[in-house]
Design a protein around this motif. Structure first.
Motif, mmCIF file in Angstrom:
data_model
loop_
_atom_site.group_PDB
_atom_site.id
_atom_site.type_symbol
_atom_site.label_atom_id
_atom_site.label_comp_id
_atom_site.label_asym_id
_atom_site.label_seq_id
_atom_site.Cartn_x
_atom_site.Cartn_y
_atom_site.Cartn_z
ATOM 1 N N TYR A 82 8.608 5.904 -5.476
ATOM 2 C CA TYR A 82 7.572 6.928 -5.653
ATOM 3 C C TYR A 82 8.216 8.285 -5.887
ATOM 4 O O TYR A 82 9.305 8.560 -5.365
ATOM 5 C CB TYR A 82 6.697 7.055 -4.394
ATOM 6 C CG TYR A 82 5.959 5.817 -3.982
ATOM 7 C CD1 TYR A 82 4.707 5.521 -4.517
ATOM 8 C CD2 TYR A 82 6.491 4.954 -3.029
ATOM 9 C CE1 TYR A 82 4.006 4.387 -4.104
ATOM 10 C CE2 TYR A 82 5.801 3.810 -2.612
ATOM 11 C CZ TYR A 82 4.559 3.541 -3.152
ATOM 12 O OH TYR A 82 3.865 2.424 -2.750
ATOM 13 N N VAL A 107 -1.083 -0.972 -4.312
ATOM 14 C CA VAL A 107 -0.133 -0.814 -5.412
ATOM 15 C C VAL A 107 0.201 -2.165 -6.048
ATOM 16 O O VAL A 107 0.343 -2.279 -7.261
ATOM 17 C CB VAL A 107 1.164 -0.143 -4.897
ATOM 18 C CG1 VAL A 107 2.213 -0.046 -6.007
ATOM 19 C CG2 VAL A 107 0.855 1.243 -4.345
ATOM 20 N N HIS A 142 2.262 7.275 0.830
ATOM 21 C CA HIS A 142 2.143 8.705 0.524
ATOM 22 C C HIS A 142 0.692 9.056 0.172
ATOM 23 O O HIS A 142 -0.002 8.270 -0.448
ATOM 24 C CB HIS A 142 3.029 9.070 -0.676
ATOM 25 C CG HIS A 142 4.461 8.696 -0.495
ATOM 26 N ND1 HIS A 142 5.253 9.254 0.483
ATOM 27 C CD2 HIS A 142 5.247 7.802 -1.155
ATOM 28 C CE1 HIS A 142 6.466 8.727 0.418
ATOM 29 N NE2 HIS A 142 6.487 7.836 -0.562
ATOM 30 N N VAL A 183 3.936 6.655 -9.276
ATOM 31 C CA VAL A 183 4.639 5.384 -9.116
ATOM 32 C C VAL A 183 5.697 5.320 -10.206
ATOM 33 O O VAL A 183 5.380 5.210 -11.391
ATOM 34 C CB VAL A 183 3.670 4.191 -9.226
ATOM 35 C CG1 VAL A 183 4.427 2.873 -9.089
ATOM 36 C CG2 VAL A 183 2.580 4.295 -8.167
ATOM 37 N N ARG A 227 0.824 -1.210 0.000
ATOM 38 C CA ARG A 227 0.000 0.000 0.000
ATOM 39 C C ARG A 227 0.858 1.259 0.000
ATOM 40 O O ARG A 227 1.956 1.265 0.542
ATOM 41 C CB ARG A 227 -0.937 0.008 1.212
ATOM 42 C CG ARG A 227 -1.936 -1.130 1.178
ATOM 43 C CD ARG A 227 -2.881 -1.106 2.370
ATOM 44 N NE ARG A 227 -3.794 -2.243 2.294
ATOM 45 C CZ ARG A 227 -4.888 -2.270 1.527
ATOM 46 N NH1 ARG A 227 -5.208 -1.210 0.816
ATOM 47 N NH2 ARG A 227 -5.658 -3.340 1.487
ATOM 48 N N SER A 228 0.308 2.291 -0.542
ATOM 49 C CA SER A 228 1.044 3.553 -0.631
ATOM 50 C C SER A 228 1.293 4.161 0.748
ATOM 51 O O SER A 228 0.363 4.270 1.553
ATOM 52 C CB SER A 228 0.258 4.562 -1.461
ATOM 53 O OG SER A 228 0.843 5.840 -1.316
ATOM 54 N N GLU A 270 6.953 11.880 -4.963
ATOM 55 C CA GLU A 270 5.835 12.524 -4.257
ATOM 56 C C GLU A 270 5.293 13.717 -5.038
ATOM 57 O O GLU A 270 6.049 14.462 -5.658
ATOM 58 C CB GLU A 270 6.273 12.965 -2.859
ATOM 59 C CG GLU A 270 6.361 11.803 -1.895
ATOM 60 C CD GLU A 270 6.459 12.255 -0.449
ATOM 61 O OE1 GLU A 270 5.473 12.842 0.040
ATOM 62 O OE2 GLU A 270 7.523 12.038 0.155
ATOM 63 N N VAL A 298 -0.540 7.005 -6.982
ATOM 64 C CA VAL A 298 -1.298 6.663 -5.776
ATOM 65 C C VAL A 298 -1.939 7.939 -5.256
ATOM 66 O O VAL A 298 -1.371 9.022 -5.388
ATOM 67 C CB VAL A 298 -0.404 6.027 -4.693
ATOM 68 C CG1 VAL A 298 -0.008 4.615 -5.097
ATOM 69 C CG2 VAL A 298 0.832 6.879 -4.422
#
Lengths: 155, 765
Positions: free
Chosen positions: B119, B97, B43, B48, B40-41, B121, B90
């Motif tokens: 990732y 994910v 952020h 991604v 799971r994310s 951001e 995300v």
């Protein structure tokens, strides 16, 4: 690696070989297929996994299977005998003290343990005994009514 | 005359549930079953960049790994905006994910932690007000390209729902009003906390291309179609078998565990895969109640007549819309409350934010708007010096009043619910100060709830040669006692003992289409279908009996498994009759269908009848609370909770719904409080997100009001959803009565109470 535990579950004495890192809850549900004991969080916060260990309510997700060695375990499957519900189970049916039923095994076991120790609890004592088990359906008023019905004090 | 309808019949699921034999979604285990785990994310918003699965692939026990590129289709009910697994970005902390299937849960979790996701951001927007700003980061820059239904959006913004309703001239009404009240209220995010976590077991047949899932859901056909959408197949290729559901409250209708299990099963050579979320995952990555900020302006005459209201409601869908578009439309209508207000103007907007998905939550928008509506009603009453009960009675709907779309309402028991709640709580008398630091107060709140319209229910009733009756329908038992209520209606409609009636589990390949078990619609809709099919079965049996006895079947009746003549004398038992005619091998079936037409949008052309809701529900709650002025803590002492249910098919299950609703309302109103920092839920555990226990449960007096609805099966409407909505405003209004403060932003926590008491004290000096 496994360890052997010698235990009594619902009156049946048995020796079982288990992975020592498993919790009692995992052994009951996954090794012994006693799926009446439920898992709601796995970290001791919801109370749905309560079983009785030597008569005392215990959240089975927080103890290792090895803690069952030499113990007398009771799960919800052991409460009804010869097709007859125990008095707490029957009171739950009579009053409608459950909705989705997911917390019901824990509630019924904890109430059974309470009434063995204290056959005439008052409402506050019942609430204290069941205070660690969540019921999101909010069956609490009828659960309280059911337990009080067993004491013979109900209306 | 009925034998079972109206009786406190013990629930048909009683023994299974008190003995632990009931099989829930979490209990399903199949031979060869694998276990899944989800990456799971971390952020709230990120691109991604890459996903490296090479180490995870080599981990022990791993059988399959999936990422978003394996299933690029988007799904969703009103807007197709959501992938099963993140495709390139995300949008919330917890967004799935990638997923792993392995031979044990521990192996799956171990391999999951070996997947490396890089990732980049992105700026996140986690406040619904800021999401409206011109320069706000866009959660879905491509929203305008998504497939969607007929509702309005604002392209190239975060506004995924725009809805307006207007009638009369609200500005003139405000100008003519003696008093205009303005306020802003907010309702917070809540988790459903169904005690059974989100879970699914999926199996894929690579020869037929069919998916079969064992699920715990309240809306099997909606879920099936969402799954098919995300998988890119027809609905007929997805079969759902529904186990007992360990609570839902609106949570278990969108693909969560189901989606992950299905995509993993596609890659495991036919081995079934179980995905069971942890409690933490349920709290951050299932669904939440839609948070709302509600500006409400109401014009009243000095005598208390409400003549105009405008509302500006902002809803927060989180990262994807799920079922929130309907919440934003229906909910905003309901902010009018159960009151006759001639001039209205409503603006409702819903925005995407980089937070967890929100969606349907017991009440479908009603819990939020009832908080605003009923808080302001109390302010109006106090300012005008009118009793809060009288203000509601003066403006409240009555039988035959018209709803917002002009539809004439029938079965309106609102005022009776207000009166009985008032009487039960002992309105007007109180022991103000039972101890030096304790203050008591009483408050009242009421509400209106429409039901999902249009919607359809279908049933097949089968009468076997052994006189057993199966009610075959896709209406899972989610805890409400619905199987019992459906069995009661079927037993009376056919005329057999309830012991001979069963309601088999839902299987979308076997049970005919039904709308969701939601919106308190099942008793009415499925009940109507059952009454129709049951009557046909009875008619056919009586024709057999007529042939056998040589009498016209219209002089015969069947009740509780007995064939009766026109004097009510027993002629023969059903079992004996069937044995004489057919015996083994006999089976008689009848189909029943009920479908309501109409639209939740209030756009009737003049002179045209437009059904907005096939019935309305009304609940009133009066609460007595005790405030500890030293700690700010509130103890709810007693709640008198009345509900207009139409006909109570089973008074006991109605009481269960009301009591459970009040417990949930207390919990929602004063206990449950997420701490969210930049989109991240910081208290994702049941130790830190406090849910009511039996020790928080007040004395509750449920009162059933039966304003019979003529078109309903036996007169019954619904009860499950409305029961939780009036509790928080009843508590808030009691708080004002007790200590003279109001907390406009839910929840009413001890900190807010202490701050407000201090502010009041400073003001009073």
């Amino acid at each position: 690696m496994t360890i052997r535990i010698d235990t009594t579950i619902n009156g049946d004495r048995m020796e079982i070989d288990v992975d020592p890192t498993l919790t009692l809850l995992e052994v009951l549900r996954e090794n012994l297929f006693l799926s009446g004991t439920k898992e709601g969080c796995g970290v001791g916060e919801c109370g749905t996994c309560v079983v009785l260990v030597d008569g005392e309510p215990v959240t089975s997700c927080l103890v290792l299977a090895g803690d069952g060695d030499g113990a007398n375990l009771e799960t919800v499957e052991g409460l009804a005998q010869n097709g007859e519900l125990n008095e707490v189970q029957q009171a739950f049916v009579n009053t409608g003290a459950f909705q989705c039923g997911f917390c019901t095994p824990a509630m019924v076991l904890s109430a059974t343990a309470l009434l063995r120790d204290n056959p005439q609890p008052d409402e506050e004592e019942v609430k204290k005994a069941l205070g660690g088990i969540l019921c999101r359906c909010g069956a609490y008023p009828k659960i309280l009514e059911a337990v009080i019905e067993v004491t013979g004090e109900g209306a | 005359m009925t034998t079972y309808v109206g009786s406190r019949v013990a629930r048909v699921d009683s023994v299974d549930k008190v003995t632990g034999h009931a099989v829930y979604g979490v209990d399903v285990a199949l031979p060869g079953m694998l276990h899944g785990a989800v990456v799971r994310s971390p952020h709230p918003h990120a691109r991604v960049v890459s996903i490296d699965i090479s180490a995870a692939e080599k981990a022990p026990g791993v059988k399959a790994i999936v990422t978003g590129k394996d299933f690029p289709q988007l799904f969703g009910s009103a807007i197709k905006d959501q992938p099963f697994l993140a495709i390139d970005r995300v949008r919330y902390v917890g967004d799935p994910v990638a997923a792993v299937a392995a031979t044990s849960e521990r192996e799956a979790q171990y391999a999951r932690d070996l997947i490396k996701v890089v990732y980049e951001e992105l700026p996140a927007v986690t406040d619904m007000r800021l999401a409206l700003a011109d320069d706000a980061p866009l959660v879905h820059p491509d929203m305008h390209t998504y497939q969607r239904g007929g509702h309005d959006i604002v392209p190239h913004t975060n506004v995924n729902t725009l809805y307006r309703y207007e009638r009369g001239d609200v500005e003139t009404a405000f100008a003519e009003a003696d008093f205009v009240f303005e306020g802003e209220y907010s309702a917070h995010a809540l988790s459903h906390v169904a005690l059974e976590v989100h879970v699914a077991v999926a199996e894929y047949d690579e020869y037929s291309g069919d998916y079969t899932l064992w699920v715990s859901t309240d809306r099997p056909f909606f879920l099936r179609d969402d799954l098919a959408g995300g998988l890119g197949v027809d609905g007929s290729k997805v079969r759902l078998k529904v186990a007992q559901v360990g609570g839902s409250f609106g949570a278990k209708g969108v693909p969560i565990a189901e989606a992950i299990a299905a995509v993993l099963a596609r890659k495991t050579n036919g081995r079934p895969v179980k995905v069971e979320l942890t409690r933490e995952e349920c709290l951050i990555a299932s669904q939440l109640r839609v948070p709302a900020i509600m500006k409400l302006k109401t014009g009243v005459t000095k005598d208390g007549l409400m003549i105009g209201r405008s509302a500006d409601v902002l809803w927060d869908s989180g990262a994807y819309t799920a079922y929130t578009v309907g919440v934003a439309i229906r909910g905003s209508q309901t902010i009018v409350g159960p009151y006759r207000i001639p001039n209205l103007k409503i603006l409702s907007r819903q925005v995407y934010t980089n937070k967890g998905i929100t969606g349907s939550y017991r009440g479908y928008g009603t819990t939020q708007v009832t908080w605003a509506c009923e808080s302001q009603m109390d302010e109006i009453a106090h300012e005008l010096g009118i009793d809060p009960v009288e203000l509601r009675l003066q403006n409240g709907y009555e039988e035959g009043d018209s709803y917002l779309n002009g539809q004439i309402m029938h079965g309106v028991g609102l005022k009776e619910t207000v009166e009985v709640a008032r009487d039960e709580i002992g309105w007007g008398s109180i022991d103000r100060q039972p101890a030096p630091h304790l203050r008591r107060g009483k408050g009242i709140a009421t509400m209106i709830k429409p039901t999902m319209t249009p919607s359809s229910s279908n049933v097949v009733i089968n009468l076997g040669g052994d006189a057993s009756v199966q009610v075959i329908c896709a209406a899972p038992e989610i805890g409400s006692g619905q199987d019992t209520v459906l069995a009661q209606m079927a037993a009376d409609a056919v005329g057999v003992p309830i012991e001979d009636v069963s309601v088999p589990a839902t299987d979308t390949a076997l049970t005919p289409y039904n709308g969701p078990v939601a919106s308190s619609r099942t008793t009415y809709h499925m009940g109507s279908a059952i009454v129709s099919a049951g009557a046909e079965i009875k008619e056919k049996v009586l024709a057999l009996a007529g042939d056998f006895f040589g009498v016209d079947s219209e002089y015969l009746e069947m009740r509780d498994g007995e064939i009766l003549d026109e004097d009510g004398e027993r002629l023969i038992g059903l079992k004996d009759l069937l044995a004489k005619f057919h015996g083994e091998g006999f089976s008689l079936t009848a189909g029943g269908r009920y479908s309501s037409a109409g639209s939740p949008l209030l756009k009737a052309d003049p002179g045209e009848e437009w059904i907005s809701s096939i019935f309305w529900m009304f609940c009133t709650q009066a609460a007595e609370i005790e405030v500890d002025t030293e700690t700010g803590a509130i103890r709810v002492v007693k709640v008198a909770a009345s509900a207009d249910v139409g006909k109570a098919i089973n008074p006991m299950t109605c009481e269960q719904q009301i009591e459970g609703g009040v417990v949930m309302g207390v919990s929602n109103g004063i206990l449950e409080d997420f701490k969210i920092d930049n989109g991240r839920i910081e208290n994702a555990s049941l130790a830190d997100y406090k849910v009511a226990t039996i020790q928080d449960s007040p004395e509750i007096v449920p009162i059933l009001v039966e304003s019979i609805h003529n078109e309903a099966p036996y007169g019954a409407k619904g009860i499950g959803e409305p029961a939780a909505a009036a509790t928080p405003p009843a508590i808030g209004n009691a708080l004002f009565d007790a200590v003279g403060i109001r907390i406009p932003d839910l929840p009413i926590t001890p900190e807010k109470v202490l701050d407000a008491l201090a502010a009041k004290e400073a003001e009073d000096l």
